[in-house]
Design an enzyme around this catalytic site. Sequence first.
Site, PDB file in Angstrom:
ATOM      1  N   PHE A  68      30.365 -27.029   0.889  1.00 23.50           N
ATOM      2  CA  PHE A  68      30.098 -26.426   2.046  1.00 23.50           C
ATOM      3  C   PHE A  68      31.416 -25.819   2.807  1.00 23.50           C
ATOM      4  CE2 PHE A  68      26.412 -28.936   1.691  1.00 23.50           C
ATOM      5  CZ  PHE A  68      25.422 -27.969   2.071  1.00 23.50           C
TER       6      PHE A  68
ATOM      7  N   LYS B 297      21.656 -25.608  -0.119  1.00 27.78           N
ATOM      8  CA  LYS B 297      22.861 -24.880  -0.286  1.00 27.78           C
ATOM      9  C   LYS B 297      22.633 -23.263   0.012  1.00 27.78           C
ATOM     10  CE  LYS B 297      27.042 -23.265  -0.566  1.00 27.78           C
ATOM     11  NZ  LYS B 297      27.949 -23.641   0.253  1.00 27.78           N
TER      12      LYS B 297
ATOM     13  N   CYS C 266      30.266 -15.474  -1.351  1.00 27.18           N
ATOM     14  CA  CYS C 266      28.933 -16.362  -1.382  1.00 27.18           C
ATOM     15  C   CYS C 266      27.514 -15.782  -0.755  1.00 27.18           C
ATOM     16  CB  CYS C 266      29.198 -17.781  -0.477  1.00 27.18           C
ATOM     17  SG  CYS C 266      30.345 -18.736  -1.508  1.00 27.18           S
TER      18      CYS C 266
ATOM     19  N   LYS D 248      38.151 -12.189   4.897  1.00 25.40           N
ATOM     20  CA  LYS D 248      38.527 -12.891   6.138  1.00 25.40           C
ATOM     21  C   LYS D 248      39.985 -13.439   6.117  1.00 25.40           C
ATOM     22  CE  LYS D 248      37.110 -17.070   6.575  1.00 25.40           C
ATOM     23  NZ  LYS D 248      36.518 -18.573   6.404  1.00 25.40           N
TER      24      LYS D 248
HETATM   25  P1  NAD Z   1      35.904 -18.750  -9.034  1.00 27.38           P
HETATM   26  O1  NAD Z   1      35.531 -17.829  -9.817  1.00 27.38           O
HETATM   27  O2  NAD Z   1      37.302 -18.822  -8.228  1.00 27.38           O
HETATM   28  O3  NAD Z   1      36.269 -20.114 -10.182  1.00 27.38           O
HETATM   29  C1  NAD Z   1      35.220 -20.531 -11.238  1.00 27.38           C
HETATM   30  C2  NAD Z   1      36.355 -21.005 -12.423  1.00 27.38           C
HETATM   31  O4  NAD Z   1      35.504 -21.293 -13.559  1.00 27.38           O
HETATM   32  C3  NAD Z   1      37.136 -19.604 -13.075  1.00 27.38           C
HETATM   33  O5  NAD Z   1      38.275 -19.765 -12.925  1.00 27.38           O
HETATM   34  C4  NAD Z   1      36.461 -19.569 -14.228  1.00 27.38           C
HETATM   35  O6  NAD Z   1      37.526 -19.192 -15.429  1.00 27.38           O
HETATM   36  C5  NAD Z   1      35.963 -20.897 -14.655  1.00 27.38           C
HETATM   37  N1  NAD Z   1      35.081 -21.031 -15.817  1.00 27.38           N
HETATM   38  C6  NAD Z   1      33.980 -20.364 -16.029  1.00 27.38           C
HETATM   39  N2  NAD Z   1      33.432 -20.782 -17.055  1.00 27.38           N
HETATM   40  C7  NAD Z   1      34.245 -21.644 -17.502  1.00 27.38           C
HETATM   41  C8  NAD Z   1      33.970 -22.739 -18.708  1.00 27.38           C
HETATM   42  N3  NAD Z   1      33.000 -22.727 -19.500  1.00 27.38           N
HETATM   43  N4  NAD Z   1      34.829 -23.647 -18.696  1.00 27.38           N
HETATM   44  C9  NAD Z   1      36.011 -23.745 -18.084  1.00 27.38           C
HETATM   45  N5  NAD Z   1      36.228 -23.145 -16.916  1.00 27.38           N
HETATM   46  C10 NAD Z   1      35.381 -22.021 -16.693  1.00 27.38           C
HETATM   47  O7  NAD Z   1      34.559 -19.379  -8.370  1.00 27.38           O
HETATM   48  P2  NAD Z   1      34.433 -20.347  -6.964  1.00 27.38           P
HETATM   49  O8  NAD Z   1      34.807 -19.478  -5.836  1.00 27.38           O
HETATM   50  O9  NAD Z   1      35.395 -21.655  -7.030  1.00 27.38           O
HETATM   51  O10 NAD Z   1      33.148 -20.865  -6.924  1.00 27.38           O
HETATM   52  C11 NAD Z   1      32.650 -21.719  -7.877  1.00 27.38           C
HETATM   53  C12 NAD Z   1      31.068 -22.236  -7.595  1.00 27.38           C
HETATM   54  O11 NAD Z   1      30.950 -22.645  -6.309  1.00 27.38           O
HETATM   55  C13 NAD Z   1      30.002 -20.772  -7.487  1.00 27.38           C
HETATM   56  O12 NAD Z   1      29.057 -21.345  -7.933  1.00 27.38           O
HETATM   57  C14 NAD Z   1      30.114 -20.707  -5.933  1.00 27.38           C
HETATM   58  O13 NAD Z   1      28.917 -20.224  -5.458  1.00 27.38           O
HETATM   59  C15 NAD Z   1      30.306 -22.119  -5.490  1.00 27.38           C
HETATM   60  N6  NAD Z   1      30.704 -21.976  -4.058  1.00 27.38           N
HETATM   61  C16 NAD Z   1      31.837 -21.204  -3.667  1.00 27.38           C
HETATM   62  C17 NAD Z   1      32.302 -21.256  -2.213  1.00 27.38           C
HETATM   63  C18 NAD Z   1      33.662 -20.539  -2.020  1.00 27.38           C
HETATM   64  O14 NAD Z   1      33.917 -20.658  -0.913  1.00 27.38           O
HETATM   65  N7  NAD Z   1      34.347 -19.849  -2.845  1.00 27.38           N
HETATM   66  C19 NAD Z   1      32.013 -22.141  -1.355  1.00 27.38           C
HETATM   67  C20 NAD Z   1      30.955 -23.115  -1.862  1.00 27.38           C
HETATM   68  C21 NAD Z   1      30.420 -22.841  -2.821  1.00 27.38           C
HETATM   69  C1  UDX Z   2      30.598 -19.257   3.554  1.00 27.82           C
HETATM   70  C2  UDX Z   2      30.193 -20.512   4.273  1.00 27.82           C
HETATM   71  O1  UDX Z   2      30.638 -20.486   5.442  1.00 27.82           O
HETATM   72  C3  UDX Z   2      30.711 -21.833   3.565  1.00 27.82           C
HETATM   73  O2  UDX Z   2      29.868 -22.893   4.343  1.00 27.82           O
HETATM   74  C4  UDX Z   2      30.151 -21.785   1.865  1.00 27.82           C
HETATM   75  O3  UDX Z   2      30.506 -23.093   1.485  1.00 27.82           O
HETATM   76  C5  UDX Z   2      30.718 -20.603   1.495  1.00 27.82           C
HETATM   77  O4  UDX Z   2      30.440 -19.582   1.968  1.00 27.82           O
HETATM   78  P1  UDX Z   2      33.154 -17.957   3.422  1.00 27.82           P
HETATM   79  O5  UDX Z   2      32.245 -17.245   2.770  1.00 27.82           O
HETATM   80  O6  UDX Z   2      34.470 -18.977   2.634  1.00 27.82           O
HETATM   81  O7  UDX Z   2      32.086 -19.365   3.437  1.00 27.82           O
HETATM   82  O8  UDX Z   2      33.503 -17.767   4.670  1.00 27.82           O
HETATM   83  P2  UDX Z   2      32.751 -17.537   6.255  1.00 27.82           P
HETATM   84  O9  UDX Z   2      33.722 -18.128   7.274  1.00 27.82           O
HETATM   85  O10 UDX Z   2      31.325 -18.028   6.171  1.00 27.82           O
HETATM   86  O11 UDX Z   2      32.961 -16.076   6.317  1.00 27.82           O
HETATM   87  C6  UDX Z   2      32.040 -15.402   5.338  1.00 27.82           C
HETATM   88  C7  UDX Z   2      32.025 -13.756   6.162  1.00 27.82           C
HETATM   89  O12 UDX Z   2      31.299 -13.485   7.394  1.00 27.82           O
HETATM   90  C8  UDX Z   2      33.561 -13.439   6.175  1.00 27.82           C
HETATM   91  O13 UDX Z   2      33.515 -11.971   5.700  1.00 27.82           O
HETATM   92  C9  UDX Z   2      33.584 -13.343   7.823  1.00 27.82           C
HETATM   93  O14 UDX Z   2      34.763 -12.659   8.277  1.00 27.82           O
HETATM   94  C10 UDX Z   2      32.351 -13.087   8.269  1.00 27.82           C
HETATM   95  N1  UDX Z   2      31.986 -13.577   9.563  1.00 27.82           N
HETATM   96  C11 UDX Z   2      32.111 -14.897   9.677  1.00 27.82           C
HETATM   97  C12 UDX Z   2      31.739 -12.667  10.533  1.00 27.82           C
HETATM   98  O15 UDX Z   2      31.674 -11.462  10.557  1.00 27.82           O
HETATM   99  N2  UDX Z   2      31.424 -13.134  11.947  1.00 27.82           N
HETATM  100  C13 UDX Z   2      31.257 -14.318  12.150  1.00 27.82           C
HETATM  101  O16 UDX Z   2      30.859 -14.922  13.127  1.00 27.82           O
HETATM  102  C14 UDX Z   2      31.745 -15.267  11.100  1.00 27.82           C
END
Ligand code: NAD
Ligand code: UDX
Length: 467
Positions: free
Chosen positions: A165, A224, A280, A343
């Site tokens: 999260f 989620k 996301c 952001k």
């Molecule tokens: P990302 O693209 O930054 O990272 C994913 C990594 O996985 C990449 O570096 C890629 O090369 C690697 N990868 C892919 N396939 C692979 C394999 N077979 N073996 C080894 N490495 C491999 O993605 P992220 O932002 O870290 O998101 C990952 C997951 O977490 C997604 O499902 C996303 O929805 C979830 N998530 C993301 C956020 C966020 O804020 N970014 C928050 C909560 C959940």
């Molecule tokens: C989001 C969820 O908050 C997080 O819990 C989850 O794990 C991943 O997705 P993130 O996308 O990293 O996180 O950032 P978040 O702070 O949620 O902002 C998402 C977008 O909404 C940004 O573009 C932000 O600028 C926008 N936003 C957020 C607004 O426009 N207004 C708000 O009040 C809050």
Amino acid sequence: MTQKIKNICCIGAGYVGGPTMAVIAQKCPEINVTVVDINEKRIAAWNDENVENIPIYEPGLPEVVKEARGRNLFFSTEVDAAIEKAEMIFISVNTPTKTYGIGKGMAADLKWIELCARQIARVSVTDKIVVEKSTLPVRTAEALKSILENTGNGVKFQILSNPEFLAEGTAIEDLMAPDRVLIGGDIDTVEGKEAVQTLVDVYAHWVNRDNILTTNVWSSELSKLTANAFLAQRVSSINALSELCEKTGADVTEVARAIGMDSRIGSKFLKSSVGFGGSCFQKDILNLVYIAKSFGLDEVADYWEQVIIMNDHQKRRFAANIVQTLFNTVSGKKITLLGWAFKKDTNDTRESAAIAVADHLLYEQSNVVIYDPKVTSEQIYTDMVYVNSRSEEENRDLLTVAIDPYEACQNSHAIAILTEWDEFKTYDWQKIYDHMLKPAFVFDGRNILDVKKLEEIGFVVNSIGKN
Ligand code: NAD
Ligand code: UDX
């Protein structure tokens, strides 16, 4: 009896895998944590001697990496070796929206998840707990289980769902003190319960056990998607009202404050903006919509799809308002975009509203100049190639990336604030005004600037949700 974990492997060294594992390693010094990725460049950056060069900009992360890296935190491209050694494997790979085939543009692409499952099955010679850290459609664990059990070497796998999260920009704070940790498992079996407890024990190194929630796998997976849908829905709701505020003379910041003080509503996620971005929100809502549709729940799907429709509208109308205000033409006019990240406090640009706004302005033949304190010009040009049919050369002709904000604003007709970076508030706006073409316009897509002060200087200010 729960198992004592000595080695953790995390597949995926991205925005989630990297920070999450760094914190686990820092808080659990007796556990070896190895983060693996197929992207050699990314792993090399995680291993860069200078901790400021790690591939993700996230406040507080360099300090955590510095403390744990080389002690019990390792970054490697040797995926098989790390899987083999670990008792617990987190899958934290990307799950983007599908760009082909059935479900194109909506469903999550689970290609990378399946590859991981097959690799884990092939390599494992001892029992493993496999943890879904990636955000996945509800019931994905079923598919994972089937692959692991049917292609494995007869070893036992327990599958847990442990969605993340954290929000980017505050990832370290969120990981250090999470509102809750959610763990879903096969709680109807003894082995399932033990696996859940084993992961609970990892988090309990620093998270109060009352904040560690355990559920069945399906509730965890669906929670989620639901959490992100609810958060995004609040942003779209306030953005919908922002347009009405502009027509009626109400001020969206005042409205948000007034409703947010109602404890039933709460004040968070009510900041009106040019539109939400990030990897996301859109992806997870589209996924939710797709799942609902696939069960024939059309009303449910339509309800959530409206959140995306509203967000697209907000981005479009922000860009259209710039064109309209600049006397219905921006052709050949220099327009400066301050901010490119989705952001503040992150270098992540995935689905950033800035991309859509820049694209719109380029279609109107504007001369767009971009400044962002943390995003590289390579990234900006890459983002633009993805959203339109222009070649990279054409984008490079039309769009300039500046390394100095004052230079970026010089001789501009208008400035648009697209990311709420704190440094924008500290600029010498008089100096910026003096070097702009007149009338000098500011379009504040984040409502961060002091409108009164800017107007006193001479700017014509347009803020979201104010008239
Ligand atoms: P990302 O693209 O930054 O990272 C994913 C990594 O996985 C990449 O570096 C890629 O090369 C690697 N990868 C892919 N396939 C692979 C394999 N077979 N073996 C080894 N490495 C491999 O993605 P992220 O932002 O870290 O998101 C990952 C997951 O977490 C997604 O499902 C996303 O929805 C979830 N998530 C993301 C956020 C966020 O804020 N970014 C928050 C909560 C959940
Ligand atoms: C989001 C969820 O908050 C997080 O819990 C989850 O794990 C991943 O997705 P993130 O996308 O990293 O996180 O950032 P978040 O702070 O949620 O902002 C998402 C977008 O909404 C940004 O573009 C932000 O600028 C926008 N936003 C957020 C607004 O426009 N207004 C708000 O009040 C809050």
